[in-house]
Scaffold this motif. Structure first.
Motif, PDB file in Angstrom:
ATOM      1  N   GLY A 100       0.811  -1.210   0.000  1.00  0.00           N
ATOM      2  CA  GLY A 100       0.000   0.000   0.000  1.00  0.00           C
ATOM      3  C   GLY A 100       0.848   1.264   0.000  1.00  0.00           C
ATOM      4  N   LEU A 101       1.937   1.242   0.746  1.00  0.00           N
ATOM      5  CA  LEU A 101       2.853   2.383   0.755  1.00  0.00           C
ATOM      6  C   LEU A 101       3.444   2.619  -0.627  1.00  0.00           C
ATOM      7  CD1 LEU A 101       4.761   1.767   4.115  1.00  0.00           C
ATOM      8  CD2 LEU A 101       3.292   3.721   3.598  1.00  0.00           C
ATOM      9  N   LEU A 106       3.088   5.650  -5.965  1.00  0.00           N
ATOM     10  CA  LEU A 106       2.693   5.678  -7.376  1.00  0.00           C
ATOM     11  C   LEU A 106       1.544   6.655  -7.606  1.00  0.00           C
ATOM     12  CD1 LEU A 106       2.835   1.871  -8.291  1.00  0.00           C
ATOM     13  CD2 LEU A 106       4.425   3.670  -9.012  1.00  0.00           C
ATOM     14  N   GLN A 107       0.595   6.689  -6.668  1.00  0.00           N
ATOM     15  CA  GLN A 107      -0.509   7.636  -6.786  1.00  0.00           C
ATOM     16  C   GLN A 107      -0.010   9.075  -6.678  1.00  0.00           C
ATOM     17  OE1 GLN A 107      -4.051   7.032  -7.284  1.00  0.00           O
ATOM     18  NE2 GLN A 107      -2.998   5.223  -8.057  1.00  0.00           N
ATOM     19  N   PHE A 108       0.980   9.267  -5.810  1.00  0.00           N
ATOM     20  CA  PHE A 108       1.575  10.588  -5.646  1.00  0.00           C
ATOM     21  C   PHE A 108       2.250  11.043  -6.931  1.00  0.00           C
ATOM     22  CE2 PHE A 108       5.126  13.281  -3.825  1.00  0.00           C
ATOM     23  CZ  PHE A 108       4.306  14.353  -3.513  1.00  0.00           C
ATOM     24  N   CYS A 122      -1.174  11.893   4.922  1.00  0.00           N
ATOM     25  CA  CYS A 122      -2.580  11.482   5.068  1.00  0.00           C
ATOM     26  C   CYS A 122      -3.158  10.981   3.748  1.00  0.00           C
ATOM     27  CB  CYS A 122      -3.421  12.651   5.582  1.00  0.00           C
ATOM     28  SG  CYS A 122      -3.192  13.039   7.318  1.00  0.00           S
ATOM     29  N   ASP A 123      -2.979  11.760   2.678  1.00  0.00           N
ATOM     30  CA  ASP A 123      -3.662  11.476   1.418  1.00  0.00           C
ATOM     31  C   ASP A 123      -2.988  10.414   0.556  1.00  0.00           C
ATOM     32  OD1 ASP A 123      -5.740  13.212   1.879  1.00  0.00           O
ATOM     33  OD2 ASP A 123      -4.791  14.911   0.883  1.00  0.00           O
ATOM     34  N   TYR A 124      -1.685  10.248   0.709  1.00  0.00           N
ATOM     35  CA  TYR A 124      -0.974   9.318  -0.165  1.00  0.00           C
ATOM     36  C   TYR A 124      -0.324   8.152   0.579  1.00  0.00           C
ATOM     37  CZ  TYR A 124      -1.410  13.025  -3.675  1.00  0.00           C
ATOM     38  OH  TYR A 124      -1.898  13.967  -4.545  1.00  0.00           O
ATOM     39  N   ALA A 154     -10.804   2.148   6.595  1.00  0.00           N
ATOM     40  CA  ALA A 154      -9.542   2.644   7.153  1.00  0.00           C
ATOM     41  C   ALA A 154      -8.907   3.689   6.246  1.00  0.00           C
ATOM     42  CB  ALA A 154      -8.582   1.474   7.372  1.00  0.00           C
ATOM     43  N   ARG A 155      -8.926   3.426   4.946  1.00  0.00           N
ATOM     44  CA  ARG A 155      -8.368   4.410   4.011  1.00  0.00           C
ATOM     45  C   ARG A 155      -9.128   5.725   4.111  1.00  0.00           C
ATOM     46  NH1 ARG A 155      -8.512   4.489  -2.693  1.00  0.00           N
ATOM     47  NH2 ARG A 155      -8.041   6.711  -2.799  1.00  0.00           N
ATOM     48  N   GLY A 156     -10.434   5.646   4.152  1.00  0.00           N
ATOM     49  CA  GLY A 156     -11.257   6.845   4.222  1.00  0.00           C
ATOM     50  C   GLY A 156     -10.991   7.677   5.466  1.00  0.00           C
ATOM     51  N   ALA A 157     -10.651   7.008   6.576  1.00  0.00           N
ATOM     52  CA  ALA A 157     -10.389   7.726   7.821  1.00  0.00           C
ATOM     53  C   ALA A 157      -9.200   8.673   7.675  1.00  0.00           C
ATOM     54  CB  ALA A 157     -10.136   6.722   8.948  1.00  0.00           C
ATOM     55  N   PHE A 158      -8.155   8.231   6.979  1.00  0.00           N
ATOM     56  CA  PHE A 158      -6.983   9.087   6.797  1.00  0.00           C
ATOM     57  C   PHE A 158      -7.261  10.224   5.811  1.00  0.00           C
ATOM     58  CE2 PHE A 158      -4.797   5.289   8.458  1.00  0.00           C
ATOM     59  CZ  PHE A 158      -4.077   5.896   9.480  1.00  0.00           C
TER      60      PHE A 158
END
Length: 221
Positions: A100-101, A106-108, A122-124, A154-158
């Motif tokens: 996930g990290l 990659l998303q960043f 938080c977002d990435y 969990a993802r949504g919480a961050f």
């Protein structure tokens, strides 16, 4: 801290892209390492390398297949989160978090936007790493389904935490004033739950569930 990595528009400079790519490679290798540590053989295998690499690649590719996109970030994709959850389901929490990290990096690189170091975390970083918690349910009945649902939450919480700290000023003027306090939650879970529902429906189809079970057996050989 980010001055040499970020341009005036909040995007990445050439140095920023270079650092992000290197960080992504390191995190991917760590995910592979954890996959080996979690295997019965206590040694990384070519099969584990291939399965992790393919899953992360599929997550990245499907992240481009957007059903719709929100104006301030976030979109409903074609099951992109599922592939990181699958890694956690196959090889455990540690490997899932590392995958996930790497995926977050990659998303960043794909759609960078920097307001502060903690916002990026938080977002990435933390949001996508949170998908690894799906590994806690790997050995339970319907573990993939349970793990996926918890991972999405969990993802949504961050993302929501980042929203409260940095994105409240982007709230639309027509958003109900009585719901201002829950704006980051509504915004972020609107697209996450939409994708989550679509994915849950897909993986609940008997033929798909059977295929995913067979894939897991192959991944653990």
């Amino acid at each position: 801290m980010f001055k040499f990595m970020v341009n005036t528009e909040g995007g990445l400079t050439t140095a920023g892209y270079a650092v992000s790519i290197i960080a992504g490679i390191i995190l991917f290798l760590l995910a592979i390492y954890f996959a080996g540590k979690n295997s019965d053989r206590k040694k990384m295998t070519t099969r584990q390398l291939v399965f992790c690499a393919v899953a992360i690649a599929l997550a990245f590719v499907t992240s481009y297949l957007k059903l719709f996109k929100l104006p301030w970030g976030g979109s409903v994709t074609l099951c992109s989160m599922l592939f990181i959850v699958l890694i956690a389901n196959w090889y455990g929490v540690g490997t899932g978090i590392m995958a996930g990290l790497a995926y977050g990096i990659l998303q960043f690189i794909q759609e960078p936007y920097v307001l502060s170091f903690f916002q990026v975390c938080c977002d990435y970083i933390l949001a996508f790493a949170a998908l690894g918690v799906a590994g806690f349910f790997a050995k339970q009945s319907h573990g993939l389904l349970k793990g996926y649902i918890v991972a999405v939450i969990a993802r949504g919480a961050f993302h929501a935490l980042g929203g409260y700290l940095y994105w409240m000023s982007y709230m639309p003027e027509n958003f109900p004033k009585s719901l201002t306090a829950v704006y980051p939650i509504v915004y972020n879970y609107s697209y996450l739950l939409a994708e989550g529902i679509i994915t849950v429906i897909i993986i609940s189809i008997p033929a798909v569930a059977k295929a995913l079970t067979q894939v897991k057996r192959a991944a653990l050989q």
